[in-house]
Scaffold this motif. Structure first.
Motif, PDB file in Angstrom:
ATOM      1  N   ASN A   1       0.848  -1.182   0.000  1.00  0.00           N
ATOM      2  CA  ASN A   1       0.000   0.000   0.000  1.00  0.00           C
ATOM      3  C   ASN A   1       0.893   1.245   0.000  1.00  0.00           C
ATOM      4  OD1 ASN A   1      -2.356  -1.558   0.164  1.00  0.00           O
ATOM      5  ND2 ASN A   1      -2.240  -1.637   2.401  1.00  0.00           N
ATOM      6  N   PRO A   2       0.382   2.381  -0.479  1.00  0.00           N
ATOM      7  CA  PRO A   2       1.217   3.584  -0.524  1.00  0.00           C
ATOM      8  C   PRO A   2       1.368   4.287   0.825  1.00  0.00           C
ATOM      9  CG  PRO A   2      -0.937   4.038  -1.439  1.00  0.00           C
ATOM     10  CD  PRO A   2      -0.913   2.578  -1.145  1.00  0.00           C
ATOM     11  N   CYS A   3       0.566   3.902   1.810  1.00  0.00           N
ATOM     12  CA  CYS A   3       0.625   4.535   3.123  1.00  0.00           C
ATOM     13  C   CYS A   3      -0.056   3.624   4.133  1.00  0.00           C
ATOM     14  CB  CYS A   3      -0.056   5.911   3.082  1.00  0.00           C
ATOM     15  SG  CYS A   3      -1.832   5.830   2.741  1.00  0.00           S
ATOM     16  N   PRO A   4       0.019   3.909   5.434  1.00  0.00           N
ATOM     17  CA  PRO A   4      -0.604   3.033   6.430  1.00  0.00           C
ATOM     18  C   PRO A   4      -2.104   2.820   6.236  1.00  0.00           C
ATOM     19  CG  PRO A   4       0.951   4.495   7.506  1.00  0.00           C
ATOM     20  CD  PRO A   4       0.860   4.947   6.084  1.00  0.00           C
ATOM     21  N   CYS A   5      -2.849   3.877   5.900  1.00  0.00           N
ATOM     22  CA  CYS A   5      -4.295   3.700   5.690  1.00  0.00           C
ATOM     23  C   CYS A   5      -4.593   3.113   4.323  1.00  0.00           C
ATOM     24  CB  CYS A   5      -5.036   5.027   5.885  1.00  0.00           C
ATOM     25  SG  CYS A   5      -4.920   6.166   4.481  1.00  0.00           S
TER      26      CYS A   5
ATOM     27  N   CYS B   1      -3.506   9.775   6.644  1.00  0.00           N
ATOM     28  CA  CYS B   1      -2.154   9.659   7.210  1.00  0.00           C
ATOM     29  C   CYS B   1      -1.454  11.017   7.201  1.00  0.00           C
ATOM     30  CB  CYS B   1      -1.323   8.648   6.425  1.00  0.00           C
ATOM     31  SG  CYS B   1      -2.050   7.006   6.364  1.00  0.00           S
ATOM     32  N   SER B   2      -0.685  11.266   8.233  1.00  0.00           N
ATOM     33  CA  SER B   2       0.127  12.473   8.283  1.00  0.00           C
ATOM     34  C   SER B   2       1.398  12.266   7.466  1.00  0.00           C
ATOM     35  CB  SER B   2       0.493  12.802   9.730  1.00  0.00           C
ATOM     36  OG  SER B   2       1.365  11.811  10.241  1.00  0.00           O
ATOM     37  N   PRO B   3       2.066  13.340   7.047  1.00  0.00           N
ATOM     38  CA  PRO B   3       3.332  13.189   6.310  1.00  0.00           C
ATOM     39  C   PRO B   3       4.368  12.374   7.066  1.00  0.00           C
ATOM     40  CG  PRO B   3       2.523  15.441   6.141  1.00  0.00           C
ATOM     41  CD  PRO B   3       1.624  14.741   7.113  1.00  0.00           C
ATOM     42  N   ILE B   4       4.388  12.522   8.403  1.00  0.00           N
ATOM     43  CA  ILE B   4       5.357  11.749   9.187  1.00  0.00           C
ATOM     44  C   ILE B   4       5.041  10.260   9.124  1.00  0.00           C
ATOM     45  CG2 ILE B   4       6.208  11.310  11.521  1.00  0.00           C
ATOM     46  CD1 ILE B   4       5.899  14.260  12.115  1.00  0.00           C
ATOM     47  N   GLN B   5       3.726   9.927   9.222  1.00  0.00           N
ATOM     48  CA  GLN B   5       3.329   8.521   9.145  1.00  0.00           C
ATOM     49  C   GLN B   5       3.690   7.922   7.786  1.00  0.00           C
ATOM     50  OE1 GLN B   5      -0.857   9.175  10.219  1.00  0.00           O
ATOM     51  NE2 GLN B   5      -0.550   7.816  12.000  1.00  0.00           N
ATOM     52  N   ILE B   6       3.453   8.693   6.726  1.00  0.00           N
ATOM     53  CA  ILE B   6       3.774   8.208   5.374  1.00  0.00           C
ATOM     54  C   ILE B   6       5.270   7.993   5.229  1.00  0.00           C
ATOM     55  CG2 ILE B   6       3.748   8.818   2.929  1.00  0.00           C
ATOM     56  CD1 ILE B   6       1.131  10.324   3.455  1.00  0.00           C
ATOM     57  N   LYS B   7       6.038   8.955   5.749  1.00  0.00           N
ATOM     58  CA  LYS B   7       7.497   8.843   5.642  1.00  0.00           C
ATOM     59  C   LYS B   7       8.023   7.655   6.444  1.00  0.00           C
ATOM     60  CE  LYS B   7      11.562  11.848   5.655  1.00  0.00           C
ATOM     61  NZ  LYS B   7      11.693  11.756   4.194  1.00  0.00           N
TER      62      LYS B   7
ATOM     63  N   TYR C   1       6.345   4.944   7.195  1.00  0.00           N
ATOM     64  CA  TYR C   1       5.902   3.734   6.502  1.00  0.00           C
ATOM     65  C   TYR C   1       6.810   3.440   5.305  1.00  0.00           C
ATOM     66  CZ  TYR C   1       2.611   0.491   4.238  1.00  0.00           C
ATOM     67  OH  TYR C   1       2.015  -0.614   3.668  1.00  0.00           O
ATOM     68  N   ALA C   2       7.108   4.496   4.550  1.00  0.00           N
ATOM     69  CA  ALA C   2       7.974   4.327   3.386  1.00  0.00           C
ATOM     70  C   ALA C   2       9.383   3.918   3.797  1.00  0.00           C
ATOM     71  CB  ALA C   2       8.023   5.617   2.579  1.00  0.00           C
ATOM     72  N   GLY C   3       9.809   4.367   4.976  1.00  0.00           N
ATOM     73  CA  GLY C   3      11.155   4.075   5.435  1.00  0.00           C
ATOM     74  C   GLY C   3      11.389   2.627   5.790  1.00  0.00           C
TER      75      GLY C   3
ATOM     76  N   LEU D   1       5.162   6.641  -5.383  1.00  0.00           N
ATOM     77  CA  LEU D   1       6.348   6.096  -4.752  1.00  0.00           C
ATOM     78  C   LEU D   1       7.383   7.179  -4.442  1.00  0.00           C
ATOM     79  CD1 LEU D   1       6.792   2.963  -7.034  1.00  0.00           C
ATOM     80  CD2 LEU D   1       5.831   3.005  -4.764  1.00  0.00           C
ATOM     81  N   SER D   2       6.992   8.423  -4.506  1.00  0.00           N
ATOM     82  CA  SER D   2       7.966   9.495  -4.374  1.00  0.00           C
ATOM     83  C   SER D   2       8.615   9.549  -2.994  1.00  0.00           C
ATOM     84  CB  SER D   2       7.291  10.855  -4.659  1.00  0.00           C
ATOM     85  OG  SER D   2       6.193  11.052  -3.777  1.00  0.00           O
ATOM     86  N   ASP D   3       7.932   9.028  -1.976  1.00  0.00           N
ATOM     87  CA  ASP D   3       8.505   9.051  -0.623  1.00  0.00           C
ATOM     88  C   ASP D   3       9.297   7.793  -0.293  1.00  0.00           C
ATOM     89  OD1 ASP D   3       7.568  11.543   0.189  1.00  0.00           O
ATOM     90  OD2 ASP D   3       5.577  10.732   0.580  1.00  0.00           O
ATOM     91  N   LEU D   4       9.380   6.857  -1.237  1.00  0.00           N
ATOM     92  CA  LEU D   4      10.080   5.604  -0.959  1.00  0.00           C
ATOM     93  C   LEU D   4      11.550   5.734  -1.301  1.00  0.00           C
ATOM     94  CD1 LEU D   4       7.498   2.997  -2.234  1.00  0.00           C
ATOM     95  CD2 LEU D   4       7.768   3.917   0.044  1.00  0.00           C
TER      96      LEU D   4
END
Length: 507
Positions: free
Chosen positions: A347-351, A363-369, A371-373, A504-507
């Motif tokens: 998935n692209p993010c937690p939700c 999802c907040s930007p921190i959560q997305i980052k 998750y991607a990390g 996928l820009s944050d991955l």
């Protein structure tokens, strides 16, 4: 009296000859096994003694010494039961020596029945290379051994039957050599069942054609898992050499017992995200193969990629680059092939709703980052195609016009693979994904407009040297699918787009 019977042992995927020597001399009855036997080999004493007696044959009341040569290699498992029993019968005078060039393998039950063993194919392949051509094997392993062309394979049901055969009383009929016929995955989803997602299906076709790793990133319900499970339906049929390679790995795990004898369908392995490093890469006390080796010449599907432990994912980096893995343990070290097609989904993010056309992302930007990390840059760099998927619209779901079937897609893939086999016939590889630096320079040499396009993409996308080379490999595959000897600018452009997905820009 001294007797010798030839057998075989196994270290990882490599077989080695073992000579079972038995010496029987008068004295107080005693039975000793030497030659670095493990517990299973030592326990063969009781199995062999009971099997000989229950087969109606005399067991000598004397001093018996069984040596497994070479004595400096550890002998493991129950594979030596049958050759030990024969050597005792020969040494006691109950049986004449068996023919030269023969190998005997098998576990004995207490009543004399011969049970199947693991790893018989790699042992017999190596034995045949060393000019052994007569194989006495358990009946349940005979189908596996029947694919060794030029060998005579006798299926042994029990010790009494083998003794009768060697005494020329009742002959055992050798198994008929089996012709090889590769096949596709019978239970795979057909491409015609996938509604919409034409871009993702095109990427999957390219991935299979060149054996390129692929990452599917999209919202829940967009069809990531379904597409992944449809990929086996477009894989080209296995060649006989690939089938032997794959079966050798599965054979040592015991998975081939009671089967038709050869893996004819390309493996599709889908381990749960709770799998350990040892389960995925290989390990255990005997340094056995893991999921990546069991997926050799097939597909390794990792669903919910970020949910795998970080150390498990990082362990994939070296096998993805080298196509093999070395498993080292205190008791053993083994190298296994691991040339698989990695298909990952996430998935692209937690939700899961980032990029959705119908649902907002919470999802907040921190959560997305964060998750991607969970997926490191070096691992992502080794995945050739990054595909973005979103929900399928109502019109696409209810479309009655049938989509392109797996059969027609597989025809194009097979044609592209044939081009690659001919291209690399003297290079020791089979697919574009396996090309190294010199081969990339030889077969992927962009000039003019193509070179400018790649230069701009390299700067704009901040590609690594590895990512740049993978773009060239994918472009080569796209050209092969179109039966085009020269890689055109549009081929490079399509290859570039598979590394520039916004989701996928944050991955």
């Amino acid at each position: 009296m001294l007797a010798k019977v030839e057998s075989y042992g196994l270290i990882a995927l490599s077989g080695y000859p073992v000579t079972v020597e038995t010496d029987i001399v008068p004295g107080i009855p005693n039975y000793e096994t030497v030659g670095l036997p493990d517990a299973a080999v030592k326990e063969s004493r009781e199995r062999v003694q009971a099997a000989i007696r229950h087969s109606g044959l005399p067991f000598p009341a004397a001093r018996i010494t069984v040596n497994l040569a070479p004595a400096d290699l550890k002998k493991e498992g129950s594979v030596y039961d049958l050759p030990i029993a024969l050597s005792i019968l020969i040494a006691s005078g109950s049986l004449k020596p068996i023919p030269s060039g023969a190998i005997v393998l098998g576990e004995l039950a207490l009543d004399g029945a011969v049970r199947p063993i693991s790893g018989i194919l790699p042992m017999l392949i190596e034995a045949y290379r060393k000019d052994y051509s007569i194989f006495f094997v358990p009946k349940d392993n005979a189908a596996e051994a029947a694919y060794i062309r030029g060998a005579t394979v006798f299926p042994v049901e029990n010790l009494a039957a083998l003794v009768a055969h060697l005494r020329n009383e009742i002959a055992i009929t050798p198994v008929e050599p089996k012709p090889f016929a590769g096949g596709t995955h019978k239970n795979a989803v057909d491409f015609s069942e996938i509604k919409g997602q034409n871009a993702a299906k095109r990427a999957a076709e390219i991935a299979v054609a060149g054996n390129h790793n692929i990452l599917l990133c999209g919202t829940p319900g967009s069809g990531k898992t379904m597409l992944a499970r449809a990929i086996p339906s477009i894989l080209p049929d296995m060649t006989f050499e690939e089938a032997l390679e794959t079966t050798k790995i599965h054979s040592i795990t015991g998975a081939m017992k009671g089967t038709e004898g050869l893996v004819t369908e390309r493996p599709f392995r889908a381990p749960h995200h709770g799998a350990s490093v040892a389960a995925l890469v290989g390990g255990g006390s005997k340094a056995g193969p893991g999921e990546i080796s069991l997926a050799h010449n097939g597909v390794l599907f990792l669903d919910e990629l970020p949910e795998f432990r970080r150390d498990v994912l990082e362990a994939l980096r070296q096998p993805l680059e080298d196509g093999e893995v070395t498993v080292s343990r205190a008791a053993a070290t083994a190298t296994y092939p691991a040339n698989f097609l990695l298909v990952a989904a996430m998935n692209p993010c937690p939700c899961g709703n980032r990029g959705s056309r119908t649902k907002p992302c919470t999802c907040s930007p921190i959560q997305i980052k964060r998750y991607a990390g969970r997926i490191s840059g070096p691992l992502l760099d080794r995945i050739d195609l990054h595909i973005e998927m979103t929900e399928v619209g109502y019109r696409e779901i209810t479309e009655r016009k049938p989509a392109e079937s797996s059969e027609s897609v597989r025809a194009r893939v097979t044609a592209a693979r044939a081009i690659q086999r001919e291209r690399f016939s003297t290079d020791g590889i089979r697919t574009n994904a396996e090309m190294n630096g010199p081969l990339i320079r030889r077969y992927c040499n962009p000039t003019g407009e193509s070179e400018k396009l790649l230069h701009d993409a390299y700067k704009r996308l901040q590609l690594s040297a590895r990512a740049y080379q993978r773009v060239l490999k994918v472009a080569r595959t796209i050209a092969d699918l179109e039966n085009c000897e020269t890689i055109l600018p549009e081929h490079y452009a399509e290859a570039i787009q598979y590394r520039s997905m916004s989701m996928l820009s944050d991955l």
